[in-house]
Design a protein around this motif. Sequence first.
Motif, PDB file in Angstrom:
ATOM      1  N   LEU A  28       0.820  -0.980  -0.454  1.00  0.00           N
ATOM      2  CA  LEU A  28      -0.111  -0.221  -0.252  1.00  0.00           C
ATOM      3  C   LEU A  28       0.694   1.185   0.409  1.00  0.00           C
ATOM      4  O   LEU A  28       1.691   1.131   0.983  1.00  0.00           O
ATOM      5  N   GLN A  29       0.357   2.281  -1.120  1.00  0.00           N
ATOM      6  CA  GLN A  29       1.630   3.460  -0.582  1.00  0.00           C
ATOM      7  C   GLN A  29       0.726   4.719  -1.060  1.00  0.00           C
ATOM      8  O   GLN A  29      -1.022   4.853  -1.426  1.00  0.00           O
ATOM      9  N   VAL A  30       1.464   5.498  -0.882  1.00  0.00           N
ATOM     10  CA  VAL A  30       0.249   7.371  -0.596  1.00  0.00           C
ATOM     11  C   VAL A  30       1.877   7.740  -1.098  1.00  0.00           C
ATOM     12  O   VAL A  30       3.077   7.416  -1.207  1.00  0.00           O
ATOM     13  N   SER A  31       1.214   8.474  -1.543  1.00  0.00           N
ATOM     14  CA  SER A  31       1.714   9.696  -2.071  1.00  0.00           C
ATOM     15  C   SER A  31       1.812  11.497  -2.587  1.00  0.00           C
ATOM     16  O   SER A  31       0.137  11.420  -2.805  1.00  0.00           O
ATOM     17  N   TRP A  32       2.759  12.115  -2.186  1.00  0.00           N
ATOM     18  CA  TRP A  32       2.569  13.668  -2.951  1.00  0.00           C
ATOM     19  C   TRP A  32       3.008  13.747  -4.172  1.00  0.00           C
ATOM     20  O   TRP A  32       4.368  13.658  -4.243  1.00  0.00           O
ATOM     21  N   SER A  33       2.023  14.390  -4.741  1.00  0.00           N
ATOM     22  CA  SER A  33       2.387  15.160  -6.295  1.00  0.00           C
ATOM     23  C   SER A  33       2.850  16.060  -6.931  1.00  0.00           C
ATOM     24  O   SER A  33       1.755  17.267  -5.831  1.00  0.00           O
ATOM     25  N   ASP A  34       3.351  16.580  -7.594  1.00  0.00           N
ATOM     26  CA  ASP A  34       3.951  17.574  -8.614  1.00  0.00           C
ATOM     27  C   ASP A  34       4.476  17.972  -9.441  1.00  0.00           C
ATOM     28  O   ASP A  34       4.476  17.479  -9.858  1.00  0.00           O
ATOM     29  N   VAL A  35       2.246  18.298 -10.412  1.00  0.00           N
ATOM     30  CA  VAL A  35       2.735  17.831 -11.946  1.00  0.00           C
ATOM     31  C   VAL A  35       2.456  19.210 -12.204  1.00  0.00           C
ATOM     32  O   VAL A  35       2.642  20.493 -11.865  1.00  0.00           O
ATOM     33  N   ASP A  36       3.512  19.266 -13.128  1.00  0.00           N
ATOM     34  CA  ASP A  36       3.584  20.726 -13.911  1.00  0.00           C
ATOM     35  C   ASP A  36       2.622  20.470 -15.945  1.00  0.00           C
ATOM     36  O   ASP A  36       3.412  18.713 -16.105  1.00  0.00           O
ATOM     37  N   SER A  37       1.879  20.654 -15.891  1.00  0.00           N
ATOM     38  CA  SER A  37       1.382  20.208 -17.000  1.00  0.00           C
ATOM     39  C   SER A  37       0.876  21.464 -17.937  1.00  0.00           C
ATOM     40  O   SER A  37       0.984  22.624 -18.551  1.00  0.00           O
ATOM     41  N   ASP A  38       1.554  21.137 -19.627  1.00  0.00           N
ATOM     42  CA  ASP A  38       1.084  21.932 -20.574  1.00  0.00           C
ATOM     43  C   ASP A  38       0.547  22.985 -20.679  1.00  0.00           C
ATOM     44  O   ASP A  38      -0.202  24.209 -21.237  1.00  0.00           O
ATOM     45  N   LEU A 180       6.511  11.435  -4.086  1.00  0.00           N
ATOM     46  CA  LEU A 180       7.464  11.150  -3.228  1.00  0.00           C
ATOM     47  C   LEU A 180       6.517  10.303  -1.958  1.00  0.00           C
ATOM     48  O   LEU A 180       5.425  10.621  -2.283  1.00  0.00           O
ATOM     49  N   ASN A 181       7.179   9.019  -2.085  1.00  0.00           N
ATOM     50  CA  ASN A 181       6.494   7.849  -1.600  1.00  0.00           C
ATOM     51  C   ASN A 181       6.475   7.418  -0.182  1.00  0.00           C
ATOM     52  O   ASN A 181       7.640   6.888  -0.391  1.00  0.00           O
TER      53      ASN A 181
END
Length: 187
Positions: A28-38, A180-181
Amino acid sequence: MLRSLFVCLVLALSGVASAQSDFSYTWLQVSWSDVDSDNYGAGDGLGLSASFELTPNFHIFGGYSGIDADSNVDATGWDAGIGLNTPLSGTMDIVVQLSYQTTEIDLPLGASVENDGLGFGAGIRVGANDWIEVHGGLTYLDLDSGNETVFDAGFLLNLGDAFAVGVAGTWDDEVSTWSLNGRLYFD
């Protein structure tokens, strides 16, 4: 695409009898993500994913994520699928996965965009030593909006037999993501 799937499965199965690895496919994994979309700008969010080993060489997996972009755009997505994992050596597994993917993007003024489709991925997991795992792969997505190829790579630092932390990234033509996971293993 079917021919490529067949070739990857044959390559994966060719290593079944040659080696045994110690990678877990129940976690089981928890993640915080930083996304950059065009198209929608930058944002961040949380995700939850899991994998469950059905047999020593097959697993099921799924995940959910939510992203809040700076431009008042919210995105949610989930995937679910089945995977084949087989050792190439005592420290390396090849992983082939087939998944269903869906994404919903909520735009300002109540508009939304949905995108569904299938994903086919192939990658490797490498145990650099007892406490570091490196992984990477390619996923081909056949979505309502068209086809995309996504590259992913990352590492996990094992802090014990049951817990790991790590960093991962995914990149395609329009979106790059860093996460970050924290992963909890159940074996």
